[in-house]
Write a protein that holds these residues in place. Structure first.
Motif: not given
Length: 349
Positions: A159-164, A170-173, A148-150
């Motif tokens: 699990r390990t974190p994600l940053t930006g 990309r999946m469909p919107e 849902r987010e860009d």
């Protein structure tokens, strides 16, 4: 049930079939499932879904791969999972697998996320059953944010974190259709409502109407969380044959040993003929002629305000001819009859 066209689908757990007196190999069963999905597509069913299991006799351990093979062999039918065990999958890998499935199928991918009733994947992939709830909650949060987010910044304990992080491709919107599978837990129902996700109820025994309280809870919770009404579906086991007697005797022959094994494993009741007949009469087995099965589905649709019903059609060692006949009759006779019955007496969420 919504005012849109009532949907009917099939679920497979990849259970090994027989051909005459011969047990098919795992590889033959996988090829058979592709053929069965082609048949489901040809008879006009809406969805074909595959589960995720890691035990002897089941061949659905690489679900996205199998669904991608089905995608190339079918034209219109939507392709999903009867359950994806999110707790022991990585959300990032899952995103990429289902983006790829959606792309190669022309936008036909969807999935049902669940916590797992069969837990073999936990030790297999190095997870602790003590983290059962936390694994699902954190991974669901990440998976839905990835859809849902860009760009996603996320941290948790599993699990390990994600940053930006922005995933490619990309999946469909908004992502692909994603359901939450529940086996009766009110907390799971509330979780589906909180995330604004459709509800898939796995009802494999007992009176399906006992889930009516969960349906009410879900609808109230959707309103409280500010979401519009969403689809509600039911997944149950069954077989369609030319006559009630043929269906009842065929399913008993293969259902009884499977449930006997589960009873020993999980400590519940033995599958007596009396209990079997009770499940046929008012329980969660959808076994019979096309008219019998259609009427039972229509009743459940009204009682539980369903938008979709999925029949889990394969069971261990069921002959491939019986599987094919069940699929054909479910699509050509049961599905149109269900819609006809519901058009005469619809219910609405």
């Amino acid at each position: 049930m919504t005012t849109e066209r009532f949907e009917l689908g099939l679920n497979s757990f990849g259970e090994v079939a027989t051909d005459g007196d011969r047990l098919l190999s795992d590889a033959e069963t996988l090829r058979l499932i592709v053929e069965e999905a082609q048949l489901a597509d040809a008879v006009g069913l809406d969805v074909f879904s595959v589960g995720e299991h890691y035990r002897e006799g089941f061949t659905d351990s690489a679900t996205p791969v199998l669904l991608a093979a089905i995608a190339r062999a079918t034209q219109l039918i939507r392709l999903g999972t009867s359950v994806t065990v999110l707790s022991t999958n990585d959300p990032v890998r899952l995103y990429h697998e289902f983006y790829t499935l959606d792309a190669v199928s022309g936008g036909r991918a969807q999935l049902v996320l669940g916590r797992a009733s069969a837990t073999e994947s936990f030790p297999l992939f190095g997870y602790d059953l003590a983290d059962y709830e936390r694994l699902f909650e954190e991974k669901l949060d990440l998976f839905m944010r990835l859809q849902r987010e860009d760009a996603v910044t996320w941290s948790g304990t599993v699990r390990t974190p994600l940053t930006g992080q922005r995933l490619h491709p990309r999946m469909p919107e908004g992502g692909i259709p994603t359901w939450i599978g529940v086996g009766g837990s009110p907390n799971s129902v509330l979780r589906a409502a909180r995330y604004g996700l459709p509800l898939m109820m796995a009802i494999i025994g007992g009176r399906p109407q006992r889930f009516a309280g969960n349906v009410e809870l879900y609808l109230r919770a959707l309103e409280r969380f500010g979401h519009a009404p969403l689809p509600i579906a039911q997944h149950s086991l069954g077989l369609v044959a030319d006559t009630d007697d043929e269906a009842v005797e065929t399913w008993w022959r293969y259902w009884q040993p499977v449930v006997a094994d589960l009873a020993r494993e999980r400590g519940f009741y033995a599958p007596t003929r009396q209990r079997y007949e009770a499940e046929l009469d008012g329980g969660a087995l959808f076994v019979g002629s096309p008219e019998t099965v259609a009427r039972k589905i229509a009743t459940m649709a009204r009682d539980l305000r369903l938008s979709r019903f999925d029949l889990k059609y394969d069971i261990m060692r069921l002959p491939r001819a019986a599987r094919a006949r069940s699929i054909e009759q479910f699509g050509r006779e049961v599905a149109p009859r269900v819609r006809e019955l519901l058009s005469k007496e619809p219910t609405h969420v």
